[in-house]
Design a protein around this motif. Structure first.
Motif, PDB file in Angstrom:
ATOM      1  N   MET A 176       0.705  -1.114   0.054  1.00 49.87           N
ATOM      2  CA  MET A 176      -0.030  -0.192   0.085  1.00 49.87           C
ATOM      3  C   MET A 176       1.025   1.009  -0.049  1.00 49.87           C
ATOM      4  N   GLN A 177       2.152   1.179   0.271  1.00 50.59           N
ATOM      5  CA  GLN A 177       2.960   2.257   0.714  1.00 50.59           C
ATOM      6  C   GLN A 177       4.283   2.076   0.030  1.00 50.59           C
ATOM      7  N   ASP A 178       4.435   2.418  -1.600  1.00 51.59           N
ATOM      8  CA  ASP A 178       5.725   2.138  -2.026  1.00 51.59           C
ATOM      9  C   ASP A 178       6.826   3.016  -1.378  1.00 51.59           C
TER      10      ASP A 178
ATOM     11  N   THR B  31       7.030   6.558   5.452  1.00 52.97           N
ATOM     12  CA  THR B  31       6.004   6.510   4.396  1.00 52.97           C
ATOM     13  C   THR B  31       4.624   7.065   5.053  1.00 52.97           C
ATOM     14  N   HIS B  32       4.614   7.292   6.403  1.00 55.34           N
ATOM     15  CA  HIS B  32       3.705   7.736   7.235  1.00 55.34           C
ATOM     16  C   HIS B  32       3.999   8.103   8.460  1.00 55.34           C
ATOM     17  N   THR B  33       3.485   9.133   9.168  1.00 54.77           N
ATOM     18  CA  THR B  33       3.856   9.446  10.253  1.00 54.77           C
ATOM     19  C   THR B  33       3.454   8.477  11.465  1.00 54.77           C
ATOM     20  N   SER B  34       2.731   7.458  11.057  1.00 54.90           N
ATOM     21  CA  SER B  34       2.307   6.357  12.111  1.00 54.90           C
ATOM     22  C   SER B  34       3.516   5.797  12.616  1.00 54.90           C
ATOM     23  N   ALA B  35       4.901   6.096  11.941  1.00 53.84           N
ATOM     24  CA  ALA B  35       6.081   5.574  12.371  1.00 53.84           C
ATOM     25  C   ALA B  35       6.596   6.271  13.712  1.00 53.84           C
TER      26      ALA B  35
ATOM     27  N   TYR C 180       6.919  10.332   2.765  1.00 56.12           N
ATOM     28  CA  TYR C 180       7.435  10.200   1.120  1.00 56.12           C
ATOM     29  C   TYR C 180       6.680   8.741   0.617  1.00 56.12           C
ATOM     30  N   ARG C 181       6.374   8.658  -0.544  1.00 59.42           N
ATOM     31  CA  ARG C 181       5.785   7.573  -1.299  1.00 59.42           C
ATOM     32  C   ARG C 181       6.581   7.668  -2.649  1.00 59.42           C
ATOM     33  N   TYR C 182       7.038   6.443  -2.883  1.00 55.88           N
ATOM     34  CA  TYR C 182       7.723   6.322  -4.200  1.00 55.88           C
ATOM     35  C   TYR C 182       6.410   5.900  -5.181  1.00 55.88           C
TER      36      TYR C 182
ATOM     37  N   HIS D 229       2.331  16.044   3.413  1.00 56.83           N
ATOM     38  CA  HIS D 229       2.219  16.137   4.910  1.00 56.83           C
ATOM     39  C   HIS D 229       1.030  15.635   5.388  1.00 56.83           C
ATOM     40  N   GLN D 230       1.635  14.842   6.461  1.00 59.65           N
ATOM     41  CA  GLN D 230       0.428  14.261   7.410  1.00 59.65           C
ATOM     42  C   GLN D 230       0.498  14.759   8.792  1.00 59.65           C
ATOM     43  N   VAL D 231      -0.566  14.510   9.730  1.00 62.51           N
ATOM     44  CA  VAL D 231      -0.749  14.908  11.030  1.00 62.51           C
ATOM     45  C   VAL D 231      -1.045  13.440  11.652  1.00 62.51           C
ATOM     46  N   GLU D 232      -0.210  13.038  12.517  1.00 64.47           N
ATOM     47  CA  GLU D 232      -0.412  11.682  13.223  1.00 64.47           C
ATOM     48  C   GLU D 232      -1.105  12.087  14.617  1.00 64.47           C
ATOM     49  N   GLY D 233      -2.123  11.551  15.074  1.00 64.90           N
ATOM     50  CA  GLY D 233      -2.772  11.737  16.397  1.00 64.90           C
ATOM     51  C   GLY D 233      -2.690  10.336  17.047  1.00 64.90           C
TER      52      GLY D 233
ATOM     53  N   TYR E 183      -8.919  -0.567   6.255  1.00 66.95           N
ATOM     54  CA  TYR E 183      -8.255  -1.799   6.621  1.00 66.95           C
ATOM     55  C   TYR E 183      -6.724  -0.940   6.812  1.00 66.95           C
ATOM     56  N   PHE E 184      -6.210  -0.917   8.180  1.00 69.73           N
ATOM     57  CA  PHE E 184      -4.744  -0.838   8.081  1.00 69.73           C
ATOM     58  C   PHE E 184      -4.485  -1.740   9.286  1.00 69.73           C
ATOM     59  N   PRO E 185      -3.032  -2.261   9.119  1.00 66.02           N
ATOM     60  CA  PRO E 185      -2.796  -3.393   9.885  1.00 66.02           C
ATOM     61  C   PRO E 185      -2.662  -2.949  11.408  1.00 66.02           C
ATOM     62  N   PHE E 186      -2.589  -1.561  11.716  1.00 64.54           N
ATOM     63  CA  PHE E 186      -1.948  -1.077  12.988  1.00 64.54           C
ATOM     64  C   PHE E 186      -3.336  -0.742  13.914  1.00 64.54           C
ATOM     65  N   VAL E 187      -4.461  -0.689  13.377  1.00 63.72           N
ATOM     66  CA  VAL E 187      -5.711  -0.414  13.947  1.00 63.72           C
ATOM     67  C   VAL E 187      -6.636  -1.467  13.846  1.00 63.72           C
TER      68      VAL E 187
ATOM     69  N   LEU F 108      -8.893  11.322   6.636  1.00 60.48           N
ATOM     70  CA  LEU F 108      -8.691  10.970   7.906  1.00 60.48           C
ATOM     71  C   LEU F 108      -8.738   9.641   8.223  1.00 60.48           C
ATOM     72  N   PRO F 109      -7.854   8.588   7.878  1.00 55.77           N
ATOM     73  CA  PRO F 109      -7.976   7.364   8.162  1.00 55.77           C
ATOM     74  C   PRO F 109      -7.730   7.153   9.682  1.00 55.77           C
ATOM     75  N   CYS F 110      -8.432   6.117  10.606  1.00 53.90           N
ATOM     76  CA  CYS F 110      -8.302   6.228  11.929  1.00 53.90           C
ATOM     77  C   CYS F 110      -8.495   4.812  12.464  1.00 53.90           C
TER      78      CYS F 110
ATOM     79  N   TRP G  62      -6.462   5.133  20.564  1.00 52.04           N
ATOM     80  CA  TRP G  62      -6.964   5.440  19.214  1.00 52.04           C
ATOM     81  C   TRP G  62      -5.855   6.402  18.486  1.00 52.04           C
ATOM     82  N   ALA G  63      -5.894   6.265  17.161  1.00 49.88           N
ATOM     83  CA  ALA G  63      -5.049   6.985  16.295  1.00 49.88           C
ATOM     84  C   ALA G  63      -5.624   7.590  15.112  1.00 49.88           C
ATOM     85  N   PHE G  64      -5.066   8.466  14.515  1.00 47.41           N
ATOM     86  CA  PHE G  64      -5.397   8.989  13.100  1.00 47.41           C
ATOM     87  C   PHE G  64      -4.260   9.426  12.219  1.00 47.41           C
ATOM     88  N   GLY G  65      -4.748   9.360  11.133  1.00 49.09           N
ATOM     89  CA  GLY G  65      -3.487   9.913  10.201  1.00 49.09           C
ATOM     90  C   GLY G  65      -3.902  10.913   9.159  1.00 49.09           C
ATOM     91  N   LEU G  66      -4.053  12.201   9.715  1.00 49.50           N
ATOM     92  CA  LEU G  66      -4.576  13.156   8.790  1.00 49.50           C
ATOM     93  C   LEU G  66      -3.932  13.625   7.757  1.00 49.50           C
TER      94      LEU G  66
HETATM   95  N1  PHE Z   1      -0.960   5.653   8.448  1.00 45.44           N
HETATM   96  C1  PHE Z   1      -1.802   5.408   7.751  1.00 45.44           C
HETATM   97  C2  PHE Z   1      -1.568   5.993   6.328  1.00 45.44           C
HETATM   98  O1  PHE Z   1      -0.787   6.808   5.961  1.00 45.44           O
HETATM   99  C3  PHE Z   1      -3.082   6.307   7.966  1.00 45.44           C
HETATM  100  C4  PHE Z   1      -3.564   5.849   9.503  1.00 45.44           C
HETATM  101  C5  PHE Z   1      -3.013   6.398  10.453  1.00 45.44           C
HETATM  102  C6  PHE Z   1      -4.635   5.011   9.563  1.00 45.44           C
HETATM  103  C7  PHE Z   1      -3.534   6.099  12.014  1.00 45.44           C
HETATM  104  C8  PHE Z   1      -5.022   4.745  10.723  1.00 45.44           C
HETATM  105  C9  PHE Z   1      -4.493   5.102  11.998  1.00 45.44           C
HETATM  106  O2  PHE Z   1      -2.080   5.714   5.502  1.00 45.44           O
END
Ligand code: PHE
Length: 345
Positions: A161-163, A175-179, A201-203, A215-219, A255-259, A289-291, A312-316
């Protein structure tokens, strides 16, 4: 005629000496260094005050007044000399044959914050007011923090999903602020709440809604009792505060493996009002806003016991939010550095 006290003579002489030096100063720099020597913190005239204990008590008041008068006099003389020197400089410039006093001045261009910075600052203000830390994590990450810790093992199809831009060292550009999620769990004792905004960054091939750098904002909120209701309520507060209007949102399972459960929160496209345009890939809706609730495996990777802690988490998508707020039709405009675009904000 009464005899002048020694200190009075000394002050009078200092006045004469400084006057001569000031008259001799031929350039602004020389005048400036003279000013420091005479009046600066460690300068001669303020230094005179240290001598008060050696002055006969009945003279001390007069001595202090004389030093103050000297200081004022020297300051005024320096200022007058500075005027003379500045005017001489201007006069010299006017003599210059290439100088045209009637030339039209170019209008001054004032800079301003980039729209991404403006919206990010607004988001930070909203979340700070709700007790969130604002964290800054590295853009170069380990495979562990970007994937493994987030329940995305090497064989997992979600990696596609994230090259990824891989570095020769084996590190990667996040590839995401979830890191930052597991980093934050190790950094703060639970419970805590934090947002971490930043570049990701995504390839991938770029188009109006995709950019390789965005740009993202992780919560992330970790507490003992955390519910989907609370998550959604926070997201609603955020969106109406940022977009400053009522926006139509819809929630889909995502679907995101981390939520688990995971959601996709979409908003009605604010560029085309839902008719379909390049910004929303003609869908009328934008994934913004995936979350979801933090997966137990992620809590474990962060050293937290899932029996005790939840989150809980979100990736705005900050870039997308900026597009929605200002009606920007193409994400590539944001990082393109084109002043014709940027000067509209
Ligand atoms: N990190 C995911 C993305 O960039 C978004 C996400 C963040 C989803 C937090 C769920 C919770 O695609």
């Amino acid at each position: 005629m009464s005899e002048l006290p020694d200190w009075q003579i000394e002050i009078d002489q200092a006045a004469i000496r400084w006057q001569a030096e000031i008259d001799d100063a031929a350039a602004l720099e020389a005048l400036r260094s003279l000013e420091v020597r005479a009046l600066g913190k460690a300068g001669e005239i303020p230094g005179l005050m240290k001598r008060i204990p050696q002055i006969p008590p009945q003279d001390r008041k007069a001595f202090g007044q004389a030093v103050n008068a000297l200081q004022a006099h020297v300051a005024a003389t320096i200022e007058a000399r500075r005027q003379v020197l500045v005017e001489a400089l201007i006069a010299a410039e006017l003599q210059d044959a290439t100088f045209d006093p009637a030339a039209v001045a170019l209008p001054l261009k004032l800079g301003h914050p980039h729209p991404l910075s403006t919206v990010q600052a607004d988001i930070e203000a909203i979340f700070t007011s709700m007790g969130f830390h604002v964290l800054d994590y590295p853009e170069i990450e380990s495979e562990f923090d970007n994937f493994e810790a987030l329940n995305i093992p090497g064989w997992h199809p979600a990696r596609e999903m994230q090259d990824t831009f891989w570095l020769e060292s084996g590190h990667l550009l996040r590839t995401h602020t979830s890191a930052g999620q597991v980093r934050a769990m190790h950094q703060f004792p639970a419970p805590f709440r934090a947002i971490f905004p930043g570049k990701v960054y995504r390839y991938e091939a770029t188009d109006a809604s995709h950019e390789h750098t965005f740009h993202q904002v992780e919560g992330l909120m970790i507490d003992r009792k955390v519910s989907v209701g609370h998550l959604l309520d926070s997201m609603r507060t955020l969106l109406s505060a940022i977009l400053q209007r009522e926006v139509e949102i819809r929630l889909r399972p995502g679907y995101f493996p981390f939520v688990e459960p995971g959601f996709e929160l979409d908003i009605r496209c604010q560029v085309c009002a839902g008719d379909g345009c390049s910004a929303c890939k003609r869908r009328g809706w934008l994934e913004l806003l995936p979350c979801g609730l933090v997966h137990p495996n992620v809590l474990r990777a962060g050293g937290l016991d899932p029996e005790e802690w939840q989150g809980w988490a979100f990736g705005l998508g900050l870039s997308r939010l900026v597009m929605m707020r200002y009606g920007v039709p193409d994400v590539r405009l944001l990082m393109g550095g084109d002043l014709r675009f940027l000067s509209q904000f």
